[in-house]
Design a protein around this motif. Structure first.
Motif, short mmCIF file in Angstrom:
data_model
loop_
_atom_site.label_atom_id
_atom_site.label_comp_id
_atom_site.label_asym_id
_atom_site.label_seq_id
_atom_site.Cartn_x
_atom_site.Cartn_y
_atom_site.Cartn_z
N GLU A 199 -7.97 -31.77 -52.38
CA GLU A 199 -8.49 -32.42 -53.59
C GLU A 199 -10.00 -32.19 -53.72
O GLU A 199 -10.49 -31.90 -54.81
N MET A 200 -10.73 -32.28 -52.62
CA MET A 200 -12.19 -32.09 -52.65
C MET A 200 -12.58 -30.67 -53.00
O MET A 200 -13.57 -30.44 -53.69
N THR A 201 -11.81 -29.71 -52.49
CA THR A 201 -12.21 -28.30 -52.60
C THR A 201 -11.55 -27.55 -53.75
O THR A 201 -12.04 -26.50 -54.16
N GLY A 202 -10.43 -28.07 -54.23
CA GLY A 202 -9.69 -27.35 -55.27
C GLY A 202 -8.83 -26.22 -54.71
O GLY A 202 -8.20 -25.48 -55.46
N LEU A 203 -8.78 -26.09 -53.39
CA LEU A 203 -7.94 -25.07 -52.76
C LEU A 203 -6.50 -25.58 -52.67
O LEU A 203 -6.28 -26.78 -52.53
N PRO A 204 -5.53 -24.67 -52.72
CA PRO A 204 -4.13 -25.09 -52.54
C PRO A 204 -3.94 -25.72 -51.16
O PRO A 204 -4.52 -25.27 -50.16
N GLU A 205 -3.12 -26.77 -51.09
CA GLU A 205 -2.94 -27.49 -49.83
C GLU A 205 -2.40 -26.59 -48.71
O GLU A 205 -2.78 -26.75 -47.55
N ASP A 206 -1.53 -25.62 -49.03
CA ASP A 206 -1.04 -24.71 -48.00
C ASP A 206 -2.19 -23.90 -47.39
O ASP A 206 -2.23 -23.69 -46.17
N ASP A 207 -3.11 -23.44 -48.23
CA ASP A 207 -4.28 -22.70 -47.73
C ASP A 207 -5.16 -23.60 -46.87
O ASP A 207 -5.65 -23.19 -45.82
N VAL A 208 -5.33 -24.84 -47.31
CA VAL A 208 -6.14 -25.80 -46.54
C VAL A 208 -5.51 -26.03 -45.18
O VAL A 208 -6.19 -26.03 -44.15
N ARG A 209 -4.20 -26.19 -45.14
CA ARG A 209 -3.51 -26.41 -43.86
C ARG A 209 -3.70 -25.23 -42.92
O ARG A 209 -3.92 -25.41 -41.72
N ARG A 210 -3.63 -24.02 -43.45
CA ARG A 210 -3.86 -22.82 -42.62
C ARG A 210 -5.28 -22.80 -42.08
O ARG A 210 -5.51 -22.52 -40.90
N CYS A 211 -6.24 -23.12 -42.92
CA CYS A 211 -7.64 -23.16 -42.48
C CYS A 211 -7.85 -24.24 -41.43
O CYS A 211 -8.51 -24.00 -40.41
N LEU A 212 -7.30 -25.43 -41.66
CA LEU A 212 -7.45 -26.52 -40.70
C LEU A 212 -6.87 -26.12 -39.34
O LEU A 212 -7.49 -26.36 -38.29
N ALA A 213 -5.69 -25.51 -39.36
CA ALA A 213 -5.06 -25.09 -38.10
C ALA A 213 -5.91 -24.05 -37.39
O ALA A 213 -6.11 -24.12 -36.17
N GLY A 214 -6.42 -23.07 -38.13
CA GLY A 214 -7.25 -22.03 -37.53
C GLY A 214 -8.56 -22.59 -36.99
O GLY A 214 -9.01 -22.21 -35.89
N LEU A 215 -9.18 -23.50 -37.73
CA LEU A 215 -10.42 -24.11 -37.28
C LEU A 215 -10.18 -24.97 -36.04
O LEU A 215 -11.03 -25.02 -35.13
N ALA A 216 -9.04 -25.63 -35.97
CA ALA A 216 -8.70 -26.42 -34.79
C ALA A 216 -8.43 -25.51 -33.59
O ALA A 216 -8.88 -25.77 -32.47
N GLU A 217 -7.73 -24.41 -33.84
CA GLU A 217 -7.45 -23.45 -32.76
C GLU A 217 -8.75 -22.88 -32.20
O GLU A 217 -8.87 -22.64 -31.00
#
Length: 81
Positions: free
Chosen positions: A41-59
Motif C-alpha cells: 500500500e505504501m509503495t504502490g508495488l504489487p503485493e507478490d513483488d513486495v513478498r519476493r523483495c521481503l523474502a530476499g531482503l530477509a535472506e
C-alpha cells in the motif's frame, strides 16, 4: 546470517528492494513491524513483488521476519524520518 561484506554492498539491491526496505524502515521508526500488505500500500508495488523483495531482503540479513511481518536487520546507522 550473511557475511558483513554482503550487507555492505547496497549496489546489489534492485530499485524495488530499496523501495521495500525504505518502507519497512519508515514503519519501524514507529516501532512496529511491516507486513507485505502495508508495504504494498505504501509503495504502490504489487503485493507478490513486495513478498519476493521481503523474502530476499530477509535472506540477505537486511530484514528479520517477525511472524507475518518484518523489522530491520542489524545495521550501524540511525534513521531520521
Amino acid at each position: 546470517m550473511p557475511d558483513e561484506e554482503s550487507l555492505e554492498d547496497v549496489q546489489e539491491m534492485t530499485t524495488a528492494d530499496m523501495t521495500v526496505y525504505e518502507a519497512v524502515a519508515a514503519l519501524n521508526t514507529e516501532e512496529r513491524p511491516a507486513t507485505a500488505a502495508e508495504v504494498a500500500e505504501m509503495t504502490g508495488l504489487p503485493e507478490d513483488d513486495v513478498r519476493r523483495c521481503l523474502a530476499g531482503l530477509a535472506e540477505g540479513g537486511r530484514l528479520v521476519p517477525k511472524g507475518d511481518a518484518y523489522v530491520l536487520g542489524t545495521h550501524d546507522w540511525g534513521l531520521e524520518y
